[in-house]
Scaffold this motif. Structure first.
Motif, PDB file in Angstrom:
ATOM      1  N   LEU A  31       0.776  -1.540   0.377  1.00 60.88           N
ATOM      2  CA  LEU A  31       0.188   0.474  -0.290  1.00 60.88           C
ATOM      3  C   LEU A  31       0.461   1.421   0.308  1.00 60.88           C
ATOM      4  O   LEU A  31       0.683   2.432  -0.718  1.00 60.88           O
ATOM      5  N   LEU A  32       2.235   1.366   0.672  1.00 64.68           N
ATOM      6  CA  LEU A  32       3.155   2.224   1.007  1.00 64.68           C
ATOM      7  C   LEU A  32       3.984   2.326  -0.595  1.00 64.68           C
ATOM      8  O   LEU A  32       3.686   4.138  -0.408  1.00 64.68           O
ATOM      9  N   SER A  33       4.029   1.471  -1.091  1.00 68.78           N
ATOM     10  CA  SER A  33       4.652   1.401  -2.875  1.00 68.78           C
ATOM     11  C   SER A  33       3.710   2.368  -3.964  1.00 68.78           C
ATOM     12  O   SER A  33       3.827   3.049  -4.050  1.00 68.78           O
ATOM     13  N   VAL A  34       2.427   2.238  -3.593  1.00 68.94           N
ATOM     14  CA  VAL A  34       1.498   2.649  -4.349  1.00 68.94           C
ATOM     15  C   VAL A  34       1.058   3.782  -3.730  1.00 68.94           C
ATOM     16  O   VAL A  34       1.137   4.254  -5.380  1.00 68.94           O
ATOM     17  N   PHE A  35       0.326   3.918  -3.240  1.00 70.40           N
ATOM     18  CA  PHE A  35       0.224   5.324  -2.548  1.00 70.40           C
ATOM     19  C   PHE A  35       0.708   6.580  -1.903  1.00 70.40           C
ATOM     20  O   PHE A  35       0.369   7.727  -1.491  1.00 70.40           O
ATOM     21  N   MET A 356      11.823   4.404  -2.990  1.00 74.06           N
ATOM     22  CA  MET A 356      11.526   4.520  -4.817  1.00 74.06           C
ATOM     23  C   MET A 356       9.651   3.409  -4.780  1.00 74.06           C
ATOM     24  O   MET A 356       9.246   3.910  -6.001  1.00 74.06           O
ATOM     25  N   GLU A 357       9.735   2.358  -4.229  1.00 73.37           N
ATOM     26  CA  GLU A 357       8.316   1.912  -3.349  1.00 73.37           C
ATOM     27  C   GLU A 357       7.611   2.925  -3.161  1.00 73.37           C
ATOM     28  O   GLU A 357       6.329   2.825  -3.423  1.00 73.37           O
ATOM     29  N   MET A 358       7.883   3.676  -2.195  1.00 71.63           N
ATOM     30  CA  MET A 358       6.599   4.628  -1.783  1.00 71.63           C
ATOM     31  C   MET A 358       6.603   6.069  -2.499  1.00 71.63           C
ATOM     32  O   MET A 358       5.767   6.368  -2.797  1.00 71.63           O
ATOM     33  N   ASP A 359       7.600   5.704  -3.862  1.00 71.28           N
ATOM     34  CA  ASP A 359       6.691   7.571  -4.465  1.00 71.28           C
ATOM     35  C   ASP A 359       6.681   6.586  -6.076  1.00 71.28           C
ATOM     36  O   ASP A 359       6.681   7.027  -6.504  1.00 71.28           O
ATOM     37  N   GLY A 360       5.993   5.834  -6.375  1.00 66.14           N
ATOM     38  CA  GLY A 360       5.858   4.322  -6.891  1.00 66.14           C
ATOM     39  C   GLY A 360       6.427   4.394  -8.028  1.00 66.14           C
ATOM     40  O   GLY A 360       5.727   4.158  -9.365  1.00 66.14           O
ATOM     41  N   LEU A 361       8.016   4.104  -7.755  1.00 68.99           N
ATOM     42  CA  LEU A 361       8.241   3.941  -9.095  1.00 68.99           C
ATOM     43  C   LEU A 361       9.382   2.564  -9.381  1.00 68.99           C
ATOM     44  O   LEU A 361       9.409   2.270 -10.478  1.00 68.99           O
ATOM     45  N   VAL A 362       8.543   1.710  -8.159  1.00 68.57           N
ATOM     46  CA  VAL A 362       8.789   0.649  -8.367  1.00 68.57           C
ATOM     47  C   VAL A 362       8.370  -0.657  -7.319  1.00 68.57           C
ATOM     48  O   VAL A 362       7.161  -0.050  -6.517  1.00 68.57           O
ATOM     49  N   GLU A 363       8.190  -1.630  -8.235  1.00 69.66           N
ATOM     50  CA  GLU A 363       6.885  -2.296  -7.108  1.00 69.66           C
ATOM     51  C   GLU A 363       7.451  -3.534  -6.739  1.00 69.66           C
ATOM     52  O   GLU A 363       8.061  -4.199  -7.070  1.00 69.66           O
ATOM     53  N   LEU A 364       7.840  -4.269  -5.603  1.00 74.55           N
ATOM     54  CA  LEU A 364       7.997  -4.783  -4.886  1.00 74.55           C
ATOM     55  C   LEU A 364       6.978  -6.279  -5.276  1.00 74.55           C
ATOM     56  O   LEU A 364       5.484  -6.338  -4.771  1.00 74.55           O
ATOM     57  N   LEU A 365       7.127  -6.913  -5.866  1.00 75.93           N
ATOM     58  CA  LEU A 365       6.633  -8.615  -5.770  1.00 75.93           C
ATOM     59  C   LEU A 365       7.078 -10.222  -5.173  1.00 75.93           C
ATOM     60  O   LEU A 365       8.019 -10.011  -4.668  1.00 75.93           O
TER      61      LEU A 365
END
Length: 375
Positions: A31-35, A356-365
């Motif tokens: 959620l933090l990585s997206v928003f 970068m996750e929190m800024d929406g640049l990358v996603e942890l899979l």
């Protein structure tokens, strides 16, 4: 370290996020990585939330805080206002760099005592709760010797080996850190009341669990990843064949930490766990010097920790993020491979990936791999 402090509103958002049914640390990170920050999660639309979490969880996130949640927030605000208490989140510049190296860092840490110890080179010492007298003497002596050499001692504040290790650490300038499996306002087991008070005053006590959390059996295996994650290596003093200490040792190995074990009599059940670890590749040790000879020089480790902390505070994060995005390409990549491509320290890389996750640049899979989201 930067002396930052959460505002009441920020703290309330973090507590609400982690206290929502269906949200564990992995979901919270997604959620933090997206928003972005927790307050951004609560201001998102239902449709957007449902693209990240199941519908039931999305609906729960949009409900106003319950009376119980408000009470928890007030309780935590009061706790944080007491001398020596601090709360660290993944967004805090004082978050321990060593924990950013592990796959599942705690989203929030309750800290009581000397926070600076979280930035010191450390060794974990763990073992049986039903330890022998000799085992307890060994744990305390190893801890004291390592402490006088500059290593902070980490353990889980259980009876037996853990308590002895903390006592040895307290007898040295490097002191000790207790990672507990309850809320930071609860002392468990109750027989460790005096020890816990000493650690809170002279060392450091930390927990990822909310205030008031009881000693649930499921808490302790998860607690162990923090013990090993903060440490450069883990020493197992005594352990039965099926022991929580072996979980800590195995997690340590998976995290790339060194594992050490003290051998014992072939007739003692408390030696079987250590012998099992030695057969699996743990380093057999007889003295604290054996451990220190296997580890990098302490001066180099201290300098490395300082450099990591400084790097994570540097302003050229944008430049590093661009390098990481370029190295990522558009296929999922694990951090170890990124390290090879970038020749970047793993702790620094993980810190930047988190931003970068929190800024929406990358996603942890799933599986710990990262995927580029930016164009």
């Amino acid at each position: 370290m930067q002396k930052t402090k959460l505002s009441r509103e920020e703290l309330a958002s973090w507590i609400r996020l982690l206290g929502t049914e269906g949200i564990g640390s992995g979901t919270a990170r997604n959620l933090l990585s997206v928003f972005g920050m927790p307050q951004d999660v609560f201001s998102a639309s239902l449709k957007h939330l449902e693209s990240v979490v199941p519908g039931k969880t999305a609906h729960l996130l949009l409900l106003p805080p319950t009376d119980d949640m408000q009470a928890q927030i007030e309780k935590t605000v009061r706790w944080m206002g007491e001398p020596g208490n601090r709360i660290l989140t993944l967004a805090d510049p004082d978050y321990p760099p060593a924990l950013l190296e592990i796959p599942d860092p705690p989203v929030m840490l309750y800290v009581k005592g000397r926070i600076e110890l979280l930035f010191k080179p450390a060794i974990a010492i763990v073992g049986s709760r039903n330890a022998s007298r000799q085992g307890c003497r060994d744990a305390e002596k190893f801890a004291e010797t390592l402490g006088h050499a500059g290593w902070t001692i980490i353990s889980g504040m259980a009876l037996g080996i853990d308590a002895a290790a903390h006592a040895g650490g307290l007898a040295s300038p490097a002191s000790t850190i207790a990672v507990i499996g309850t809320g930071a306002d609860i002392i468990y087991p109750s027989r460790n009341q005096v020890l816990a008070r000493r650690i809170a005053q002279e060392g450091c006590m930390i927990s990822e669990y909310p205030l008031g959390m009881a000693a649930l059996a499921s808490n302790f295996p998860r607690r162990n990843r923090i013990i090993s994650g903060l440490s450069r290596g883990v020493l197992v003093v005594e352990a039965a064949a099926r022991s929580g200490s072996l979980i800590t040792a195995h997690v340590a190995a998976e995290q790339g930490r060194d594992v050490f074990a003290i051998p014992g009599s072939i007739h003692s059940p408390l030696s079987r766990g250590c012998h099992q670890l030695i057969r699996q590749g743990a380093k057999l040790v007889e003295t604290a010097q054996d451990i220190m000879e296997e580890l990098p020089p302490l001066d180099a480790l201290v300098a490395d920790l300082v450099e990591k902390a400084d790097r994570m505070d540097e302003a050229e994060m944008d430049e590093d993020a661009e390098r990481i995005l370029s190295a990522l390409g558009f296929d999922p990549v694990d951090p170890d491979r990124l390290c090879e491509r970038l020749e970047m320290d793993i702790a620094v890389l993980n810190a930047i990936l988190l931003e970068m996750e929190m800024d929406g640049l990358v996603e942890l899979l799933p599986g710990g791999r990262y995927r580029r989201l930016a164009n």
